[in-house]
Scaffold this active site. Structure first.
Site, short mmCIF file in Angstrom:
data_model
loop_
_atom_site.label_atom_id
_atom_site.label_comp_id
_atom_site.label_asym_id
_atom_site.label_seq_id
_atom_site.Cartn_x
_atom_site.Cartn_y
_atom_site.Cartn_z
CG ASP A 185 -2.12 0.61 1.07
OD1 ASP A 185 -2.38 1.14 0.66
OD2 ASP A 185 -1.66 1.97 2.21
CD GLU A 208 16.27 -14.62 3.72
OE1 GLU A 208 15.14 -15.06 4.67
OE2 GLU A 208 17.05 -13.10 4.21
C1 GLC Z 1 -4.45 2.96 -0.48
C2 GLC Z 1 -5.08 2.38 -1.03
C3 GLC Z 1 -6.83 2.61 -0.33
C4 GLC Z 1 -6.29 3.76 1.18
C5 GLC Z 1 -4.80 4.17 1.24
C6 GLC Z 1 -4.40 4.82 2.99
O1 GLC Z 1 -4.89 4.30 -1.56
O2 GLC Z 1 -5.78 1.18 -1.85
O3 GLC Z 1 -8.14 1.86 0.39
O4 GLC Z 1 -7.45 4.63 1.95
O5 GLC Z 1 -3.83 3.63 0.62
O6 GLC Z 1 -4.00 3.73 3.46
#
Ligand code: GLC
Length: 550
Positions: A222, A284
């Site tokens: 993310d 790994e």
């Molecule tokens: C990313 C995710 C989204 C989330 C954001 C904060 O863009 O896909 O859904 O709100 O990160 O974590």
């Protein structure tokens, strides 16, 4: 399991399965609810995995299921090594991994390293600790500016609206006399880590190993273009009236607009050292583990830096999703993607929908035409070399739902609804899946009530059960397309792109793909039509794509 021919051997194969995979995103709150509380869960996912086998995808990516107050529906993690009780237990996660592997499906989990939840034990300890303490040094706490320090440390804005800084004194768990502020590029409940502190990197290496040891095949990372901020935390230079300094990209419109922005909060060079380290950790482990970056980069060149040979295996190519319905625009994205990735030896990825954006049927106009275009774009994407990511419900042709204001839950809506520039938020693409039946919850879970986001009453004809028996359905179309895609795996991994008026076409070995983005019929390419997104009778109708061999 009986007749388990597809079962995955978790020993190394060297096959780099992810180079030509179809990967299906499950948003766990909204896929299947086993316990009847109106929110999806891990046992629900496990019970419905045959749907993915029958669809013909290679892997699933599951959005976060970790312990979380759910302020951003799981992207606010309070414990990276446990499952939220809403979704189940670690044993449920183990059962899910095992069942996926039995069915021949790889499983990718979501990792959220840019920020934690404010309920994470580290942030709670930081709130209790003094300015300058080691506890505060794991996040980005700073003194305020202006008189009495009552102005934020800089002018950055949250992706979800408003300032990216909150005063500790105004946090429910903060002390009234605390002079500091903390940075959150997303919701106030999602404080950003300070990645310049080695403790943070060490913690996340432990998290990676925890999940790799449990057998996951990879990670979707993310906000991978986040993590490091320019060290000075200087003001962002932005034109008068420009919106969303801390833009995550999905709101930025296009890569061209993005490239012109000053972004001291995104895409800093230091982040790549983290990914080199993670690459080593994955290496790994047996079995071709992989990671894919959610990096809303400003340019194709910057995207390519994430997939250098010792970093990520893949990165999302959001330019494809941001492109409007235009042969020329689609062609530009394809060409730029290959031009940027070829020097680093990476294979591209393609995506049209996910849990953050408006579903592509709706983006392309909705209704019959939107669906025809969505099928055609999907079929085009699935013939391009590389991997394709599909989002739950697109195989049913679901449209964005117009969620009533009182039912909306997205923090971007909650933060902006009373401002001059309210953001409708992302709830409309997150409405729970319709599986069967004529009324809510359409087989999503037991009982008769509406799930956490209400489903439209007209979804009866769109359920998996309803579409399964109809050869003309979108579900049948996705199954056929994914099956036919298997025959493309051995074709060259490069394409030659041509735009002729409103028709985009590309060739890949003996395959020609043509997509008609215009309003009039166009000529079919020479050869045998092996697959089409809609009726084709001697010509290529508007809003239609074909695969032609020979
Ligand atoms: C990313 C995710 C989204 C989330 C954001 C904060 O863009 O896909 O859904 O709100 O990160 O974590």
């Amino acid at each position: 399991m009986a007749g388990n021919d597809a079962s995955i051997d978790p020993t190394p194969t060297g096959a780099e399965w992810w180079r030509h995979a179809a990967i299906y995103q499950v948003y766990p709150r909204s896929w299947a609810d086993a316990d009847g509380d109106g929110v999806g869960d891990l046992p629900g996912i496990t019970a419905h995995l045959e749907h993915l086998r029958d669809l013909g995808v290679d892997a699933l990516w599951i959005s976060p299921f970790y312990r979380s107050p759910q302020a951003d529906h799981g992207y606010d993690v309070s414990d990276y090594q446990d499952i939220d009780p809403l979704f189940g237990t670690l044993e449920d996660a183990d059962a899910l991994v095992a069942r996926a592997h039995e069915l021949g499906l790889r499983l990718i989990v979501d990792l959220v390293p840019n920020h934690s939840s404010d309920q994470h034990e580290w942030f709670q300890a930081a709130l209790r600790a003094e300015p300058g303490s080691p506890e505060r040094a794991r996040y980005l706490f700073r003194d305020g500016t202006g008189e009495g320090g009552l102005e934020p440390p800089n002018n950055w804005e949250s992706v979800f609206g408003g300032s990216a800084w909150d005063r500790v004194a105004e946090h429910p768990d903060g002390r009234d006399d605390d002079p500091q502020w903390y940075l959150h590029l997303f919701d106030s409940s999602q404080p950003d880590f300070d990645w310049r502190n080695p403790e943070v990197g060490d913690m996340f290496e432990g998290v990676l190993r925890f999940w790799l040891d449990r057998g996951v095949d990879g990670f979707r990372v993310d906000v991978a273009h986040g993590l490091f901020k320019e060290e000075s935390l200087r003001d962002q230079v932005r034109p008068e009236g420009a919106k969303g300094g801390a833009t995550a990209g999905e709101e930025a419109g296009s890569m061209v607009e993005r490239a012109a922005l000053d972004e001291p909060m995104w895409d800093q060079p230091e982040v790549h050292e983290v990914y080199r380290r993670w690459h080593q950790v994955l290496a790994e482990y047996p079995g071709d583990r992989m990671m894919v970056a959610e990096a809303w980069t400003a340019t194709a060149e910057s995207m390519a830096r994430f997939v250098r040979p010792d970093e990520y295996q893949q990165t999302f190519n959001f330019a494809w999703l941001l492109a409007p319905w235009s042969a020329e625009k689609f062609a530009n994205v394809v060409t730029h993607t290959f031009d940027a990735l070829e020097p680093v030896g990476a294979t591209p990825t393609w995506v049209l929908s996910n849990h953050d954006v408006i579903r592509h049927v709706t983006r392309y106009g909705g209704g019959t035409q939107g669906l025809a275009r969505a099928r055609a774009a999907t079929m085009t994407m699935l013939a391009l070399p590389g991997s394709a990511y599909l989002y739950q419900g697109e195989e049913l042709g679901l449209e964005q739902v117009d969620v009533a204001p009182e039912d909306r839950t997205d923090p971007s809506w909650l933060r902006t609804k009373d401002t001059d520039a309210p953001e409708i938020g992302r709830d409309g693409c997150r409405v729970p899946m319709p599986w069967s039946g004529d009324s809510a919850p359409f087989g999503f879970g037991p009982g008769t009530g509406q799930p956490w986001l209400p489903q439209p009453s007209g979804w009866g004809s769109l359920t998996v059960a309803a579409q399964e028996t109809d050869p003309e359905s979108t579900l049948a179309f996705y199954r056929r397309t994914l099956a036919a895609r298997r025959d493309l795996a051995d074709l060259p991994a490069s394409v030659k792109v041509v735009v002729d008026g409103d028709v985009l076409s590309f060739t890949r070995g003996d395959l020609t793909v043509a997509l008609n983005c215009g309003t009039a019929d166009a000529a079919l390419p020479d050869g045998e039509v092996v697959h089409a997104s809609g009726p084709v009778d001697g010509t290529l109708p508007a809003d239609t794509a074909v695969w032609v061999r020979g």
